[in-house]
Scaffold this motif. Sequence first.
Motif, mmCIF file in Angstrom:
data_model
loop_
_atom_site.group_PDB
_atom_site.id
_atom_site.type_symbol
_atom_site.label_atom_id
_atom_site.label_comp_id
_atom_site.label_asym_id
_atom_site.label_seq_id
_atom_site.Cartn_x
_atom_site.Cartn_y
_atom_site.Cartn_z
ATOM 1 N N THR A 272 48.342 -47.987 -3.833
ATOM 2 C CA THR A 272 49.281 -49.110 -3.873
ATOM 3 C C THR A 272 50.575 -48.699 -4.565
ATOM 4 N N THR A 273 51.615 -49.454 -4.326
ATOM 5 C CA THR A 273 52.875 -49.249 -5.046
ATOM 6 C C THR A 273 53.171 -50.450 -5.934
ATOM 7 N N ARG A 274 52.235 -51.376 -6.029
ATOM 8 C CA ARG A 274 52.434 -52.602 -6.811
ATOM 9 C C ARG A 274 51.567 -52.585 -8.065
ATOM 10 N N VAL A 275 52.192 -52.869 -9.214
ATOM 11 C CA VAL A 275 51.479 -52.953 -10.483
ATOM 12 C C VAL A 275 52.125 -54.050 -11.327
ATOM 13 N N ASP B 267 46.699 -52.988 -11.223
ATOM 14 C CA ASP B 267 47.226 -52.518 -9.944
ATOM 15 C C ASP B 267 46.595 -53.359 -8.844
ATOM 16 N N TYR B 268 47.155 -53.268 -7.669
ATOM 17 C CA TYR B 268 46.694 -54.066 -6.534
ATOM 18 C C TYR B 268 46.197 -53.157 -5.413
ATOM 19 N N GLY B 269 45.558 -52.075 -5.815
ATOM 20 C CA GLY B 269 45.069 -51.088 -4.865
ATOM 21 C C GLY B 269 43.642 -51.330 -4.451
#
Length: 78
Positions: free
Chosen positions: A3-6, A23-25
């Motif tokens: 993911t690239t979102r944290v 994180d949203y992975g």
Amino acid sequence: AGTTRVTIALERADDAISLRVRDYGVGLAPGAACLGGDPGERIGLRGMRERLTLLGGTFSIGNQAGGGAQVHARVPIG
């Protein structure tokens, strides 16, 4: 994590400072959140828990509903 979102949250209460990193992975593999393992594995997580324990704080890590993983550290202010 895939993911690239944290999300990072740093908060101060009257008696403690709390840090949450999420994180949203893909999340952690089953058993990956444990702090054991072979020598050289998860050194960073063990080090964080050890330092927080020495300061009288708490540390947790785990998967979140909806995906991703979260680390939470809390240190009392003394």
